[in-house]
Design a protein around this motif. Structure first.
Motif, short mmCIF file in Angstrom:
data_model
loop_
_atom_site.label_atom_id
_atom_site.label_comp_id
_atom_site.label_asym_id
_atom_site.label_seq_id
_atom_site.Cartn_x
_atom_site.Cartn_y
_atom_site.Cartn_z
N ALA A 79 27.89 -9.67 48.93
CA ALA A 79 27.41 -8.73 49.95
C ALA A 79 26.08 -9.21 50.50
O ALA A 79 25.85 -9.17 51.73
N ALA A 80 25.19 -9.68 49.62
CA ALA A 80 23.88 -10.16 50.07
C ALA A 80 24.03 -11.40 50.95
O ALA A 80 23.39 -11.49 52.01
N LEU A 81 24.89 -12.34 50.54
CA LEU A 81 25.11 -13.54 51.36
C LEU A 81 25.73 -13.19 52.71
O LEU A 81 25.35 -13.76 53.73
N LEU A 82 26.66 -12.26 52.70
CA LEU A 82 27.29 -11.86 53.97
C LEU A 82 26.30 -11.11 54.86
O LEU A 82 26.37 -11.22 56.08
N GLN A 83 25.40 -10.35 54.26
CA GLN A 83 24.37 -9.66 55.04
C GLN A 83 23.45 -10.66 55.74
O GLN A 83 23.06 -10.47 56.88
N LEU A 84 23.12 -11.75 55.04
CA LEU A 84 22.28 -12.79 55.64
C LEU A 84 22.96 -13.42 56.86
O LEU A 84 22.28 -13.89 57.77
N ARG A 85 24.27 -13.42 56.85
CA ARG A 85 25.04 -13.97 57.97
C ARG A 85 25.36 -12.92 59.03
O ARG A 85 26.08 -13.20 59.97
N ASN A 86 24.88 -11.69 58.83
CA ASN A 86 25.16 -10.57 59.73
C ASN A 86 26.66 -10.32 59.88
O ASN A 86 27.15 -10.08 60.98
N THR A 87 27.36 -10.40 58.79
CA THR A 87 28.80 -10.18 58.79
C THR A 87 29.09 -8.71 58.54
O THR A 87 28.49 -8.09 57.68
N GLN A 88 30.05 -8.17 59.30
CA GLN A 88 30.45 -6.77 59.15
C GLN A 88 30.88 -6.44 57.72
O GLN A 88 30.67 -5.34 57.25
N LEU A 89 31.47 -7.39 57.09
CA LEU A 89 32.05 -7.14 55.76
C LEU A 89 31.03 -6.97 54.66
O LEU A 89 31.39 -6.59 53.55
N SER A 90 29.76 -7.23 54.92
CA SER A 90 28.76 -7.11 53.84
C SER A 90 28.76 -5.70 53.26
O SER A 90 28.62 -5.52 52.05
N HIS A 119 40.36 -8.70 57.76
CA HIS A 119 39.30 -9.52 58.32
C HIS A 119 39.62 -11.02 58.23
O HIS A 119 39.29 -11.77 59.14
N ALA A 120 40.22 -11.43 57.13
CA ALA A 120 40.57 -12.84 56.98
C ALA A 120 41.61 -13.24 58.01
O ALA A 120 41.52 -14.32 58.60
N PHE A 153 31.67 -5.27 50.79
CA PHE A 153 31.41 -5.90 49.50
C PHE A 153 30.35 -5.12 48.72
O PHE A 153 30.44 -5.00 47.50
N LEU A 154 29.36 -4.57 49.42
CA LEU A 154 28.35 -3.74 48.77
C LEU A 154 29.01 -2.49 48.17
O LEU A 154 28.76 -2.14 47.01
N LEU A 155 29.85 -1.85 48.96
CA LEU A 155 30.58 -0.67 48.47
C LEU A 155 31.44 -1.02 47.26
O LEU A 155 31.47 -0.28 46.27
N ALA A 156 32.12 -2.15 47.32
CA ALA A 156 32.98 -2.57 46.21
C ALA A 156 32.14 -2.84 44.96
O ALA A 156 32.51 -2.42 43.86
N GLY A 157 31.03 -3.53 45.11
CA GLY A 157 30.18 -3.83 43.96
C GLY A 157 29.61 -2.58 43.32
O GLY A 157 29.64 -2.40 42.10
N ILE A 158 29.10 -1.66 44.16
CA ILE A 158 28.53 -0.41 43.64
C ILE A 158 29.63 0.47 43.04
O ILE A 158 29.46 1.07 41.98
N GLY A 159 30.78 0.52 43.72
CA GLY A 159 31.90 1.32 43.21
C GLY A 159 32.40 0.82 41.87
O GLY A 159 32.66 1.62 40.95
N LEU A 160 32.50 -0.50 41.71
CA LEU A 160 32.94 -1.05 40.42
C LEU A 160 31.89 -0.81 39.34
O LEU A 160 32.23 -0.53 38.18
#
Length: 191
Positions: A121-132, A185-186, A135-142
């Motif tokens: 999520a952090a790497l995707l945020q650095l790239r300004n990707t919508q999916l960040s 998204h893929a 991934f953040l939600l998935a990490g926190i949810g898990l």
């Protein structure tokens, strides 16, 4: 066991919906395998059922890491395999820790996967990707699901039905959503 059956059925439904996207269809099928493994793990108190249940979790994690790093960190298949190989010892070491430990300590065996999702999520945020955010939600949810798993035994006297089924439902729902969103998204990225 009902939560494991629900996970299995939902993952099989998603498998059917992802017929157009074979890599993510395999991920959904592996998640259905986690549900089946959970049925054995929670239904039979033998070592083989623990190996099957925890092995399916490890298989899903390995397949997910490989696929997600390739598709969203723009890694080649070889680079994705290298990241997976680096992560593999953490995933495989989780199996005996979870099998031997009860309560909160056993939940630590699953900790590498949400940590990886938060890192992605952090790497995707650095790239300004919508999916960040996904991934953040998935990490926190898990991480929240693991907290429920860890609280199951300590709260058993207070909450007789326990919180383990909530762990299965939350973790399964989060992973199902991640697979579905990532597949969409893929596919859009390949078009």
């Amino acid at each position: 066991m009902i939560a494991c059956l629900a996970l299995c059925m939902a993952a099989l439904w998603l498998t059917r919906r992802l017929a157009y996207n074979p890599p993510y269809r395999r991920l959904a099928l592996a998640l259905a395998g986690v549900g089946v493994g959970g049925l054995f793990l929670h239904g039979y108190d033998v070592v083989a059922s623990q190996v099957l249940g925890l092995g399916m979790i490890a298989l899903f994690a390995i397949l997910a890491i490989h696929r997600l790093t390739q598709d969203f960190l723009d890694l080649s298949p070889m680079q994705g395999a290298l990241v997976t190989a680096i992560f593999l010892p953490f995933t495989l070491s989780a199996i005996p820790l979870m099998a031997l430990a009860k309560g909160a300590l056993g939940s630590l065996g699953l900790a590498p996967f949400p940590i990886l999702l938060l890192g992605m999520a952090a790497l995707l945020q650095l790239r300004n990707t919508q999916l960040s955010g996904e991934f953040l939600l998935a990490g926190i949810g898990l991480a929240g699901a693991l907290a429920l798993r860890g609280l199951d035994q300590p709260l058993c006297a207070t909450v007789p039905i326990g919180t383990h089924f909530l762990y299965i439902l939350l973790a399964g729902g989060i992973l199902l959503r991640l697979v579905a969103v990532a597949a969409r998204h893929a596919l859009a990225g390949r078009a």
